[in-house]
Scaffold this active site. Structure first.
Site, short mmCIF file in Angstrom:
data_model
loop_
_atom_site.label_atom_id
_atom_site.label_comp_id
_atom_site.label_asym_id
_atom_site.label_seq_id
_atom_site.Cartn_x
_atom_site.Cartn_y
_atom_site.Cartn_z
N TYR A 136 -2.35 6.19 0.56
CA TYR A 136 -1.64 7.12 -0.32
C TYR A 136 -2.65 7.89 -1.17
O TYR A 136 -3.48 7.27 -1.85
CB TYR A 136 -0.67 6.33 -1.20
CG TYR A 136 -0.09 7.05 -2.39
CD1 TYR A 136 0.44 8.34 -2.26
CD2 TYR A 136 -0.05 6.44 -3.64
CE1 TYR A 136 0.99 8.99 -3.35
CE2 TYR A 136 0.51 7.07 -4.73
CZ TYR A 136 1.02 8.35 -4.58
OH TYR A 136 1.56 9.00 -5.67
N SER A 137 -2.64 9.22 -1.10
CA SER A 137 -3.49 10.07 -1.92
C SER A 137 -4.97 9.75 -1.67
O SER A 137 -5.43 9.85 -0.53
CB SER A 137 -3.09 9.91 -3.39
OG SER A 137 -3.67 10.90 -4.18
N TYR A 138 -5.71 9.31 -2.68
CA TYR A 138 -7.10 8.88 -2.49
C TYR A 138 -7.19 7.76 -1.46
O TYR A 138 -8.19 7.63 -0.75
CB TYR A 138 -7.68 8.41 -3.83
CG TYR A 138 -8.88 7.51 -3.72
CD1 TYR A 138 -10.14 8.02 -3.41
CD2 TYR A 138 -8.76 6.13 -3.92
CE1 TYR A 138 -11.25 7.18 -3.32
CE2 TYR A 138 -9.85 5.29 -3.83
CZ TYR A 138 -11.10 5.81 -3.53
OH TYR A 138 -12.18 4.98 -3.42
N GLY B 33 -6.13 7.65 1.33
CA GLY B 33 -6.43 8.19 2.65
C GLY B 33 -7.91 8.10 2.98
O GLY B 33 -8.30 7.90 4.14
N HIS C 191 4.26 14.30 -6.06
CA HIS C 191 3.24 13.45 -5.45
C HIS C 191 3.47 11.95 -5.64
O HIS C 191 3.00 11.15 -4.84
CB HIS C 191 1.88 13.84 -6.04
CG HIS C 191 0.72 13.11 -5.47
ND1 HIS C 191 0.39 13.15 -4.13
CD2 HIS C 191 -0.21 12.29 -6.06
CE1 HIS C 191 -0.69 12.40 -3.91
NE2 HIS C 191 -1.06 11.87 -5.07
#
Length: 230
Positions: A76-78, A80, A212
């Site tokens: 999720y987000s970072y 990734g 987000h």
């Protein structure tokens, strides 16, 4: 039943997946939500030594020590960046790779390069700042925002400046690829990987109509999408 490993984003912690985890477990799935060193539940272990490689190892060790296989691995987000870096070590144990409104780096990419921000100086330099402060985020429910923003912590800069290692390009790896986009936050650094996934036959693509903070805004919808990958 499936085995899920859900990796949280920057400035956050595994607590952000608590509702999603409960829903998946209620359906009989096995769910792991590693807490990354130096932030969230493990913020007491922070320091200038914390970098992307350490976060990759946090996830790799959960998979290895629990002897997990046929994993649905979500970043999720970072996160990734973290799950991408983990492929070099545990790619043979991953069945499906899921990017949740996340960075999708190639070999040598970093958060600094993907977001167009210049990298910080060496953290070993005396007096060099090594923490990036957390900013409050907006949530669909103000009560959820008050609860979650209280738990957001500063993050070591090395996690944003260290490049990811991905010797085998993502689309050459023998696993499934899914991208989930939060459509209430158009533009930004996730627009390019989302567009690629939407247009590529090598990816599955889904959208969730929220901002987000997907895991806490839409836990049931996210759990349903993940359950469909079982």
């Amino acid at each position: 039943m499936a085995c899920y490993v859900l990796v949280h984003g920057a400035w956050g912690g595994s607590y952000g997946f608590r509702l999603v985890r409960r829903l998946l477990q209620a359906d009989g799935h096995e769910v792991f939500t590693p807490a990354l060193t130096g932030i969230g539940e493990r913020s007491h272990l922070t320091g200038p030594h914390v970098d992307l490689s350490l976060h990759v190892l946090d996830v790799v060790n959960v998979v290895r020590y629990e002897d997990l296989d046929d994993v649905v691995l979500l970043g999720y987000s970072y996160g990734g960046m973290v799950v991408t870096g983990a492929l070099e070590h545990i790619g043979d144990r991953v069945r499906e790779l899921v990017y949740l409104d996340a960075f999708v780096p190639a070999d040598g990419d970093s958060i600094a390069s993907l977001s167009g921000r210049p990298p910080a100086g060496p953290v070993a330099e005396i007096g060099a700042p090594w923490l990036v402060p957390a900013e409050p985020r907006e949530f669909d429910d103000p009560a959820t925002g008050a609860w979650s923003n209280l738990r957001r912590t500063a993050q070591p800069v090395g996690t944003f400046t260290e490049p990811v290692r991905l010797p085998v390009p993502l689309e050459e790896q023998r696993l499934g690829r899914t991208y989930i986009r939060a459509t209430a936050d158009p533009g930004g650094p996730f627009e390019i990987p989302a567009r690629h996934a939407r247009e590529s036959p090598a990816w599955r693509y889904h959208e969730i109509a929220t901002n987000h903070m997907v895991p806490e805004n839409r836990p049931a919808e996210l759990a349903a999408l993940l359950g469909a990958l079982a």
